[in-house]
Design a protein around this motif. Structure first.
Motif, PDB file in Angstrom:
ATOM      1  N   ILE A  93       0.655  -1.183   0.194  1.00 16.23           N
ATOM      2  CA  ILE A  93      -0.107  -0.044  -0.119  1.00 16.23           C
ATOM      3  C   ILE A  93       0.873   1.196  -0.100  1.00 16.23           C
ATOM      4  CG2 ILE A  93      -0.190   0.030   2.571  1.00 16.23           C
ATOM      5  CD1 ILE A  93      -3.046   0.842   2.239  1.00 16.23           C
ATOM      6  N   GLN A  98      -3.768   7.726  -0.953  1.00 16.54           N
ATOM      7  CA  GLN A  98      -4.604   7.437  -2.290  1.00 16.54           C
ATOM      8  C   GLN A  98      -5.202   5.995  -2.320  1.00 16.54           C
ATOM      9  OE1 GLN A  98      -1.586   8.620  -5.472  1.00 16.54           O
ATOM     10  NE2 GLN A  98      -3.423   9.616  -6.066  1.00 16.54           N
ATOM     11  N   GLN A  99      -4.707   5.211  -1.599  1.00 11.96           N
ATOM     12  CA  GLN A  99      -5.302   3.860  -1.406  1.00 11.96           C
ATOM     13  C   GLN A  99      -5.573   3.710   0.229  1.00 11.96           C
ATOM     14  OE1 GLN A  99      -1.663   1.880  -2.525  1.00 11.96           O
ATOM     15  NE2 GLN A  99      -2.123   2.175  -4.680  1.00 11.96           N
ATOM     16  N   HIS A 100      -6.982   3.454   0.308  1.00 15.55           N
ATOM     17  CA  HIS A 100      -6.984   3.587   1.682  1.00 15.55           C
ATOM     18  C   HIS A 100      -6.905   2.303   2.611  1.00 15.55           C
ATOM     19  CE1 HIS A 100      -9.393   5.061   5.406  1.00 15.55           C
ATOM     20  NE2 HIS A 100      -9.147   6.127   4.943  1.00 15.55           N
ATOM     21  N   THR A 103      -9.805   0.043   2.556  1.00 17.27           N
ATOM     22  CA  THR A 103      -9.943  -0.822   1.517  1.00 17.27           C
ATOM     23  C   THR A 103      -9.214  -1.969   1.692  1.00 17.27           C
ATOM     24  OG1 THR A 103     -10.016   1.365   0.358  1.00 17.27           O
ATOM     25  CG2 THR A 103     -10.176  -0.811  -1.124  1.00 17.27           C
ATOM     26  N   ALA A 122      -6.602  -4.862  -6.209  1.00 15.33           N
ATOM     27  CA  ALA A 122      -7.347  -3.448  -6.407  1.00 15.33           C
ATOM     28  C   ALA A 122      -7.276  -3.029  -7.869  1.00 15.33           C
ATOM     29  CB  ALA A 122      -7.044  -2.295  -5.663  1.00 15.33           C
ATOM     30  N   GLN A 124      -8.261  -0.349 -11.105  1.00 16.98           N
ATOM     31  CA  GLN A 124      -8.923   1.089 -11.156  1.00 16.98           C
ATOM     32  C   GLN A 124      -9.492   1.310 -12.476  1.00 16.98           C
ATOM     33  OE1 GLN A 124      -5.350   3.321  -9.787  1.00 16.98           O
ATOM     34  NE2 GLN A 124      -6.640   5.145 -10.056  1.00 16.98           N
ATOM     35  N   SER A 157      -3.334  -2.293 -10.239  1.00 13.30           N
ATOM     36  CA  SER A 157      -2.169  -1.484  -9.516  1.00 13.30           C
ATOM     37  C   SER A 157      -1.318  -2.457  -8.629  1.00 13.30           C
ATOM     38  CB  SER A 157      -2.977  -0.301  -8.508  1.00 13.30           C
ATOM     39  OG  SER A 157      -3.718  -1.101  -7.652  1.00 13.30           O
ATOM     40  N   PHE A 159      -1.551  -2.022  -5.612  1.00  9.61           N
ATOM     41  CA  PHE A 159      -2.315  -2.282  -4.302  1.00  9.61           C
ATOM     42  C   PHE A 159      -3.040  -3.598  -4.287  1.00  9.61           C
ATOM     43  CE2 PHE A 159      -6.104  -0.228  -1.899  1.00  9.61           C
ATOM     44  CZ  PHE A 159      -5.815  -0.642  -0.699  1.00  9.61           C
ATOM     45  N   TYR A 196     -11.698  -0.012  -7.341  1.00  6.32           N
ATOM     46  CA  TYR A 196     -11.439   0.964  -6.425  1.00  6.32           C
ATOM     47  C   TYR A 196     -11.208   2.156  -6.821  1.00  6.32           C
ATOM     48  CZ  TYR A 196      -6.450   1.905  -5.982  1.00  6.32           C
ATOM     49  OH  TYR A 196      -5.480   2.477  -6.431  1.00  6.32           O
ATOM     50  N   ALA A 198      -9.010   5.656  -6.656  1.00 10.02           N
ATOM     51  CA  ALA A 198      -7.960   6.170  -5.797  1.00 10.02           C
ATOM     52  C   ALA A 198      -8.321   7.644  -5.493  1.00 10.02           C
ATOM     53  CB  ALA A 198      -6.821   6.351  -6.753  1.00 10.02           C
TER      54      ALA A 198
END
Ligand code: UDP
Ligand code: MG
Length: 318
Positions: A93, A98-100, A103, A122, A124, A157, A159, A196, A198
């Protein structure tokens, strides 16, 4: 340890504390054990001081801080984080929120709830970028995917949350020039993509200039495809065939129409013939170099997800 968060940080002084607070809001209440692995990728601002403060302020939290001697790049930071994490599940992460973390925890829950899954990624679908950039990106993926053996997924990503089995597989690829997108698809495993969006960056600016993106993209092709090395063989082959055809046509015309073959035509035929031969030979040499290149990466020949056996001597073989 159930869950490891790996956070690469490069000049993120304004985000460290905010990230930790947000993550704590989610994870402190969760019924799992978890750890933070921060990797300071040679920041030139006060990121390391912020990390040290955080480390000292929370002696009862599991926090690891790895401080690089210089900026080695996000890929190296991810590698170091993975190597030093101990969780049964691992999450990559960014530090900029930007990536919570919320999440991330949801992705962890999805992974744990579905034993057939090895990785939750994740994805986008909508991105806050111009038409030109997103057009260039999708063209890049089209061209690249026609050259590589495994697919690079546009929009996917770094993520991700994955099991320690996937982590071990990733670490077993010891190559120096690392390209995560390719590595993830190369190691295989069952991946679920969740959408997700961002958020805006919490503080600071992105480290990815257009030039750096282009360099990164070319690096990806070079790490996962040897097609460029063989390209000259195709061009050379085409040129040679062209010159042979041209030669035959000229001969036929000479005998049927009794035309004079001028010096220019002879030159064109000879030049394309020998130019083509040289290029073809280069391509053949390139094919051998490609083999040496692949071998020099010492990638595992295969990755076994599980082995069913009653024989105790049978190992994983990785
Ligand atoms: N990062 C890093 N080393 C670098 C560049 C970036 O560790 O050389 C980290 C950065 O601190 C952040 C993450 O990688 O946590 C993603 O970077 P950034 O937010 O700049 O990328 P973007 O979100 O704009 O794609
Ligand atoms: Mg970012």
């Amino acid at each position: 340890m159930d869950f490891s968060l790996i956070i690469p940080c490069y000049n993120e002084e304004g985000n460290i504390e905010a990230f930790f607070d947000e993550a704590e809001k989610v994870l402190d209440l969760a019924p799992i054990s978890y750890e933070y692995v921060f990797v300071n990728d040679g920041s030139t601002d006060s990121t390391q001081q912020r990390l040290k403060e955080l480390y000292e302020k929370h002696p009862n939290k599991s926090i690891t801080v790895i401080n690089f001697s210089r900026n080695f790049g996000k890929e190296s930071a991810i590698f170091a984080g993975l190597k030093n994490s101990t969780g049964k599940a691992v999450c990559l992460i960014d530090a900029d929120l930007q990536q919570h973390p919320k999440t991330a925890y949801q992705m962890y829950r999805t992974l744990v709830a579905n034993p057939e899954l090895d990785c939750v990624c994740a994805y986008q679908s909508k991105r806050n970028e111009g038409k030109l950039i997103s057009g260039i990106k999708s063209l890049y993926y089209k061209i690249t995917n026609s050259m590589v053996e495994t697919e690079f997924k546009n929009g996917a990503s770094d993520f991700r949350v994955f099991t320690s089995k996937v982590k071990d597989a990733i670490l077993s690829l010891g190559e120096y020039h690392r390209f995560s997108k390719g590595i993830f698809s190369w190691v295989g495993f069952n991946t679920e993509y969740v959408e997700y969006e961002a958020d805006e960056r919490n503080d600071g600016a992105t480290k990815w200039s257009f030039g750096r993106l282009v360099k990164y993209g070319i690096g990806g092709i070079m790490a996962f495809s040897t097609a460029p090395l063989k390209l000259s063989a195709y061009i050379g082959g085409t040129a040679t065939i062209f010159s042979v055809v041209y030669f035959i046509v000229t001969l036929i015309r000479k005998f049927t129409h009794n035309i004079n073959v001028d010096g220019f035509t002879q030159l064109v035929i000879l030049l394309t013939f020998f130019g083509g031969l040289i290029l073809t030979t280069l391509g053949i040499i390139g094919s051998y170099i490609a083999k040496i290149y692949e071998q020099s990466k010492h990638r595992p020949v295969y990755i076994a997800k599980e082995i069913l056996t009653r024989n105790e001597d049978v190992g994983n073989g990785n």
